[in-house]
Design an enzyme around this catalytic site. Structure first.
Site, PDB file in Angstrom:
ATOM      1  N   LYS A 182     -45.540   6.655  26.015  1.00 10.16           N
ATOM      2  CA  LYS A 182     -45.317   5.477  26.831  1.00 10.16           C
ATOM      3  C   LYS A 182     -43.982   4.875  26.430  1.00 10.16           C
ATOM      4  CE  LYS A 182     -45.867   1.512  26.120  1.00 10.16           C
ATOM      5  NZ  LYS A 182     -44.969   0.331  25.820  1.00 10.16           N
ATOM      6  N   THR A 193     -39.170   6.232  18.545  1.00  8.93           N
ATOM      7  CA  THR A 193     -39.062   5.593  19.848  1.00  8.93           C
ATOM      8  C   THR A 193     -40.430   5.351  20.456  1.00  8.93           C
ATOM      9  OG1 THR A 193     -38.059   5.753  22.016  1.00  8.93           O
ATOM     10  CG2 THR A 193     -38.899   7.768  21.101  1.00  8.93           C
ATOM     11  N   GLU A 280     -36.893   0.284  32.745  1.00  4.58           N
ATOM     12  CA  GLU A 280     -37.230  -0.867  33.581  1.00  4.58           C
ATOM     13  C   GLU A 280     -36.137  -1.125  34.622  1.00  4.58           C
ATOM     14  OE1 GLU A 280     -40.075  -3.105  30.324  1.00  4.58           O
ATOM     15  OE2 GLU A 280     -37.982  -3.688  30.467  1.00  4.58           O
ATOM     16  N   SER A 408     -46.480 -12.844  31.670  1.00  6.23           N
ATOM     17  CA  SER A 408     -47.488 -13.174  32.673  1.00  6.23           C
ATOM     18  C   SER A 408     -48.123 -11.922  33.241  1.00  6.23           C
ATOM     19  CB  SER A 408     -46.859 -13.992  33.804  1.00  6.23           C
ATOM     20  OG  SER A 408     -45.826 -13.276  34.422  1.00  6.23           O
TER      21      SER A 408
END
Length: 408
Positions: A182, A193, A280, A408
Site C-alpha cells: 500500500k 517505503t 496522490e 475527514s
C-alpha cells in the site's frame, strides 16, 4: 481506499497462494469507513523474515519493535492495521502494539517477538486497544481471504489494490513469490517505503533474505518519490516459509541464489512502480534516468532532486517542455555537476547537449511525448560512469485536495 481510481492504475494480478501463508481480513473499525481494515497473515513454523524500515526519527512503535525483532530471523504472524498509524503516541501506542503481539502469540503458542505489526493512517492518535483486540478476535475466526482482499484492506488513500508475483528456479525446484503493498502519498523513502509484504515458499536463510531485500530496496523503493516526505511507518518485509523444499539458500553463490535475488528485486520494482502510479493526484508516471555521474549513488541523488522538484513535477503536469527546470534541479542537488557538460532530454529527444540548447531542437516530439501517461526525462552529467533511474509522478491539484481532506 479511494473511490476515484488513478488513470495509471493496473489490474490486480493473479497472485499464487504461498504454501505456509494464510491471509485473513477483519473489520476493527479504526475509522468509520464501512470496510475491513485489519489484515492478519498466519505463517507456518520455520518461516524466515527480513525487513527494511523507515529512518524517520518520529517513527511508530510498530517500526521500533519490528526493526528490533526482525534480527531474530523468525516470524509466525503479521498484523496490519489501516486507518490509524499509531505514530507519535508514546507509551499508549507501544502498549497497544504489545497487546496485539501478546494476543496473537498466545493464540499461536509462539514467542511475542515472532509477531510483526504495522499500522498506517492518521498520526498522533493512539491505536484503540479495544478495537484492536476485537479486530484480532474476528480475524482469527475469519475464513482465509484472497491476496486482493488483503491488499485492499491495508490501503488508505490508495485508489487501487497493488500486487506482484514472480518465480525463480532454485536447483530443480520452482519457488514462487507473491507480494502486496500500500502507498499513495508521504512517499520518499530512506531504507524502506510504505507498507509492503513479500511472501515466498523458498527456503532461504534469514541472513541471505535480509541481504537480498536490502539490496533490492536500494535500487527500487529507495528510488521512488511522490512528495519528498518519508512516512513515520514505512516498512517492507519479506517472509520465506521454506515449503518449496529447495536446498536452503544462504548466499548468491548457492545454486539458484542469484535467480532468487533477481526475482525478489523484480517484485520490489513492480511494487515500487505501482505506488508511484497511485501517487496522490497523479496523472503521469515519470522515469528520470541520470547517467554520466561520478558514482551510481550521486546519480541517484541527482535523480531524486529532479523527481522531488515541485517545479519539474508541475511542468510535467502542464505538459510543458521546460527543460530549464531540470537544469535548476540538477544544480541544487549538491552533487558534482558541470554546467558546460550537462545534457537534457525528454522521451529520447535531446533538448540540450554539453551545456547548450541544440540549434536544431524541435520541441514537437517532446510536446507529443509529454501528452502521454508515461514520461521519461534523460540527464547526462558528462562526468563519469555513474547511473541511476528514479521514478516519480506529476504534481496536480488532486494532491492538495486529497491531503487537505485526509483526516475527514
Amino acid at each position: 481506499m479511494s473511490d476515484a481510481v488513478s488513470p495509471l492504475a493496473s489490474p490486480f494480478p493473479a497472485l499464487p497462494a504461498i504454501a505456509g501463508v494464510t491471509p485473513r481480513v477483519a473489520r476493527a473499525g479504526y475509522k468509520d469507513w464501512g470496510r475491513c481494515d485489519l489484515t492478519y497473515v498466519e505463517l507456518d513454523e520455520g518461516t524466515a523474515v527480513a525487513g527494511v524500515f523507515t529512518r524517520n526519527v518520529c517513527c511508530s512503535s510498530e517500526v521500533e519493535l519490528g526493526r528490533q525483532n526482525v534480527a531474530q530471523g523468525a516470524a509466525r504472524a503479521l498484523v496490519v492495521n489501516a486507518g490509524n498509524s499509531n505514530a507519535f503516541t508514546g507509551y499508549r501506542g507501544r502498549e497497544a502494539v504489545e497487546a496485539i503481539m501478546d494476543q496473537v502469540a498466545t493464540h499461536l503458542g509462539c514467542a511475542r517477538e515472532a509477531v510483526f505489526v504495522s499500522s498506517t493512517g492518521v498520526i498522533g492518535v493512539p491505536l484503540p486497544k479495544d478495537k484492536a483486540r476485537a479486530g484480532i478476535e474476528a480475524a482469527l475466526l475469519a475464513l482465509p481471504c484472497t491476496w486482493e482482499e488483503a491488499a485492499n484492506t491495508i490501503g488508505t488513500t490508495d485508489t487501487f489494490a497493488k500486487g506482484a508475483t514472480a518465480t525463480a528456479i532454485v536447483g530443480d525446484t520452482t519457488v514462487t513469490l507473491s507480494a502486496i503493498i500500500k502507498g499513495s502519498g508521504m512517499i520518499a523513502p530512506d531504507m524502506a517505503t510504505m507498507l509492503g509484504y513479500i511472501f515466498t515458499d523458498a527456503a532461504v536463510s534469514p541472513a541471505f533474505l535480509q541481504e537480498c531485500l536490502s539490496a533490492a530496496n536500494q535500487r527500487t523503493f529507495s528510488c521512488i518519490t511522490v512528495d519528498s516526505d518519508t512516512s513515520t511507518s514505512d516498512t517492507v518485509m519479506a517472509f520465506a516459509t521454506g515449503k518449496a523444499g529447495n536446498a536452503p539458500l544462504t548466499s548468491r553463490d548457492d545454486v539458484g541464489g542469484e535467480a532468487f535475488a533477481a526475482a525478489l528485486e523484480q517484485v520490489c520494482r513492480e511494487l515500487a512502480h505501482l505506488v508511484v502510479k497511485d501517487g496522490e493526484g497523479a496523472q503521469k508516471f515519470i522515469a528520470v534516468a541520470v547517467s554520466g555521474a561520478v558514482s551510481d549513488e550521486s546519480a541517484r541523488r541527482v535523480g531524486l532532486a529532479i523527481a522531488n522538484s515541485p517545479l519539474v513535477k508541475t511542468a510535467i503536469a502542464g505538459e510543458d517542455a521546460n527543460w530549464g527546470r531540470v537544469v535548476m534541479a540538477v544544480g541544487k542537488a549538491g552533487e558534482p555537476a558541470d554546467r558546460d557538460r550537462l545534457s537534457i532530454g525528454f522521451g529520447g529527444t535531446w533538448a540540450a547537449k554539453d551545456g547548450q540548447p541544440l540549434a536544431d531542437y524541435d520541441e514537437a516530439p517532446v510536446a507529443a511525448h509529454l501528452k502521454g501517461r508515461e514520461i521519461s526525462i534523460e540527464v547526462d552529467l558528462g562526468l563519469g560512469q555513474g547511473r541511476a533511474t528514479v521514478w516519480t509522478c506529476d504534481l496536480t491539484h488532486g494532491y492538495i485536495s486529497i491531503n487537505a481532506d485526509y483526516r475527514s
